[in-house]
Design a protein around this motif. Structure first.
Motif, mmCIF file in Angstrom:
data_model
loop_
_atom_site.group_PDB
_atom_site.id
_atom_site.type_symbol
_atom_site.label_atom_id
_atom_site.label_comp_id
_atom_site.label_asym_id
_atom_site.label_seq_id
_atom_site.Cartn_x
_atom_site.Cartn_y
_atom_site.Cartn_z
ATOM 1 N N THR A 47 -6.073 -15.871 1.147
ATOM 2 C CA THR A 47 -5.867 -17.192 0.543
ATOM 3 C C THR A 47 -4.525 -17.779 0.960
ATOM 4 O OG1 THR A 47 -7.223 -16.590 -1.370
ATOM 5 C CG2 THR A 47 -5.712 -18.447 -1.644
ATOM 6 N N ASP A 48 -3.495 -16.961 0.931
ATOM 7 C CA ASP A 48 -2.162 -17.412 1.318
ATOM 8 C C ASP A 48 -2.138 -17.843 2.781
ATOM 9 O OD1 ASP A 48 0.634 -17.834 0.815
ATOM 10 O OD2 ASP A 48 1.072 -15.945 1.831
ATOM 11 N N GLY A 49 -2.826 -17.093 3.640
ATOM 12 C CA GLY A 49 -2.866 -17.448 5.057
ATOM 13 C C GLY A 49 -3.557 -18.770 5.312
ATOM 14 N N ILE A 50 -4.663 -19.013 4.619
ATOM 15 C CA ILE A 50 -5.376 -20.278 4.783
ATOM 16 C C ILE A 50 -4.508 -21.432 4.299
ATOM 17 C CG2 ILE A 50 -7.388 -21.632 4.051
ATOM 18 C CD1 ILE A 50 -8.915 -18.935 3.856
ATOM 19 N N ASN A 51 -3.855 -21.251 3.166
ATOM 20 C CA ASN A 51 -2.982 -22.299 2.650
ATOM 21 C C ASN A 51 -1.810 -22.566 3.585
ATOM 22 O OD1 ASN A 51 -3.462 -23.409 -0.339
ATOM 23 N ND2 ASN A 51 -4.352 -21.368 -0.173
ATOM 24 N N LEU A 52 -1.274 -21.520 4.196
ATOM 25 C CA LEU A 52 -0.195 -21.712 5.162
ATOM 26 C C LEU A 52 -0.645 -22.634 6.287
ATOM 27 C CD1 LEU A 52 2.064 -18.854 6.620
ATOM 28 C CD2 LEU A 52 1.367 -20.832 7.959
ATOM 29 N N VAL A 53 -1.825 -22.350 6.837
ATOM 30 C CA VAL A 53 -2.329 -23.167 7.944
ATOM 31 C C VAL A 53 -2.613 -24.593 7.473
ATOM 32 C CG1 VAL A 53 -4.199 -23.437 9.618
ATOM 33 C CG2 VAL A 53 -3.247 -21.163 9.161
ATOM 34 N N ALA A 54 -3.233 -24.734 6.318
ATOM 35 C CA ALA A 54 -3.555 -26.069 5.813
ATOM 36 C C ALA A 54 -2.291 -26.892 5.584
ATOM 37 C CB ALA A 54 -4.364 -25.970 4.523
ATOM 38 N N GLN A 55 -1.269 -26.261 5.010
ATOM 39 C CA GLN A 55 -0.068 -27.001 4.661
ATOM 40 C C GLN A 55 0.875 -27.205 5.840
ATOM 41 O OE1 GLN A 55 0.443 -28.534 1.646
ATOM 42 N NE2 GLN A 55 -1.688 -27.914 1.402
ATOM 43 N N SER A 56 0.894 -26.290 6.775
ATOM 44 C CA SER A 56 1.786 -26.451 7.922
ATOM 45 C C SER A 56 1.081 -27.169 9.074
ATOM 46 C CB SER A 56 2.299 -25.084 8.393
ATOM 47 O OG SER A 56 3.135 -25.234 9.526
ATOM 48 N N TYR A 57 -0.009 -26.583 9.567
ATOM 49 C CA TYR A 57 -0.729 -27.241 10.667
ATOM 50 C C TYR A 57 -1.395 -28.524 10.188
ATOM 51 C CZ TYR A 57 -3.699 -28.142 14.650
ATOM 52 O OH TYR A 57 -4.292 -28.747 15.725
#
Length: 412
Positions: free
Chosen positions: A101-111
């Motif tokens: 979940t944290d990894g997906i949110n990282l990509v959504a919020q950064s990329y």
């Protein structure tokens, strides 16, 4: 009971590595069939956590004393182990997170925040976990992007012709689960990635369920991002991995600010560390990162192909046995599955099934499994899910069948 297939794994010996399996629940030996939620941990992983805290507990990267250097070396050894596990090209492509979940949110919020704009289209599938839906919905609300959904058939398989119709020059991102946590369906992610790349889209694959069951090669897949959680790899909770192609990660700004992810800070300006550290702000989950290397070594020692063969045998046996039970319907019968069986029993609520099975020492998962849109697709509120791991046996499946017969006797 039918004999099991020939398997070089000694399952009874393997079970001795998992001390929790000796527990009794309500006076009955534990049968643990909730592995899709998290699997149990072998002694080598438990001991790796203890060794860290007893022997070299220290913060990493910043200290020059012996304990700090030892902890840093162990932490970075796990990064190299994950790189090999995924066959990533560069060790800098491995970002430690707190889970899928944290990894997906990282990509959504950064990329997503920095490279997507109003009118861009994001594609997900009907069978996604909420963790691979909600972050993209939030991004769409913020940026004005449009969310598109790949439909599925009654067997729980993606309709790939419909996926191709969704793709266009407006498609900028595709985020798809490798294996469904609710159905066990193995999706053709290489096809999904290739078709997305043809229109210039970037692709994230949610590998939370795939990672302990399938051989993974992010270079062969050509995945732009791949995310997973250690606790579904016989490792600790609270630790995950984001793989990303180096050129994409280099272009992305940090997701969080704090210690470790900086090169220099003044009140006028901050410059950020190189990969992977610019995405790893603050003191990380050191012990659990260290222990994931042990978990990967444990799986490698058993042989992933042997684990898969054993779990597939359990899946086939359970499918044969459960379908003989009157009123039971399996939800999701894809041609390609891992060891997950999701089912409903006529006239009995899934929560009642779970409670009565628990009284018999059998742990299953009930509910919508964080896939409410998928349940809506099948017109049901939820299912009972039995999911298998290397330590499960046919005898335990027989106990599940007996338990379900008891459920029917009590409820009907």
């Amino acid at each position: 009971m039918q004999p099991a297939i020939d398997n070089i794994l000694d399952i009874q010996r393997i079970r001795q590595d998992f001390p929790i399996l000796d527990r009794e629940i309500n006076g009955r030996p534990l049968v643990y069939f909730d592995n899709a939620a998290t699997n149990q941990k072998p002694l080598p992983v438990i001991n790796a956590l203890t060794r860290y805290y007893e022997g070299y507990n220290a913060n990493i990267h910043r200290g020059i004393h012996h304990l700090a250097e030892q902890a840093t070396a162990a932490f970075e050894a796990s990064r190299r182990a994950v790189q090999a596990f995924l066959n990533a090209k560069h060790w800098q492509e491995i970002i430690f997170t707190y889970g899928t979940t944290d990894g997906i949110n990282l990509v959504a919020q950064s990329y997503g925040r920095n490279f997507l704009k109003a009118g861009d289209e994001i594609i997900v599938s009907t069978m996604e976990h909420h963790s691979n839906i909600v972050p993209w919905q939030m991004l769409c609300e913020e940026k004005g992007c449009i969310l598109k959904v790949i439909p599925i058939n009654d067997e729980g398989e993606l309709l790939l012709d419909e996926y191709e119709k969704l793709l266009s020059e407006k498609t900028k991102f595709v985020s798809c689960v490798h294996v469904s946590n609710s159905l066990g369906t193995i999706n053709p992610v290489k096809f999904i990635i290739d078709k997305a790349h043809e229109v210039g889209a970037v692709v994230l694959i949610d590998g939370a369920q795939a990672s302990s069951h399938l051989e993974l090669d992010v270079q062969a897949l050509d995945a732009d991002f791949y995310v997973l959680s250690a606790h579904k790899l016989y490792g600790p909770t609270g630790m995950g991995v984001l793989y990303g192609k180096k050129d994409i990660l280099d272009a992305m700004p940090p997701y969080r600010g704090g210690g470790e992810m900086i090169k220099e800070v003044t009140f006028a300006k901050t410059t950020y560390s190189d990969l992977p550290y610019k995405f790893e702000a603050g003191t990380p989950n050191i012990a659990d990162v260290v222990a994931v290397k042990t978990a990967l070594e444990y799986m490698a020692g058993l042989g992933k192909e042997n684990i898969a063969a054993h779990e597939n045998d359990l899946l086939q046996y359970a499918t044969e046995q459960l379908t003989e039970l009157d009123g039971l319907r399996i939800i999701g019968q894809a041609k390609h599955k891992i060891g997950v069986i999701s089912f409903v029993l006529d006239g009995i609520h899934h929560q009642d099934i779970g409670v009565i099975l628990d009284q018999q020492g059998i742990a299953v998962r009930t509910g919508h499994h964080c896939t409410m849109p998928l349940m809506q697709r099948f017109g049901i509120a939820g299912t009972t899910r039995a999911s298998f791991a290397v330590y499960n046996t046919r005898d335990e499946i027989d106990r599940l069948l007996q338990g379900l017969r008891r459920v029917q006797k009590m409820m009907l």
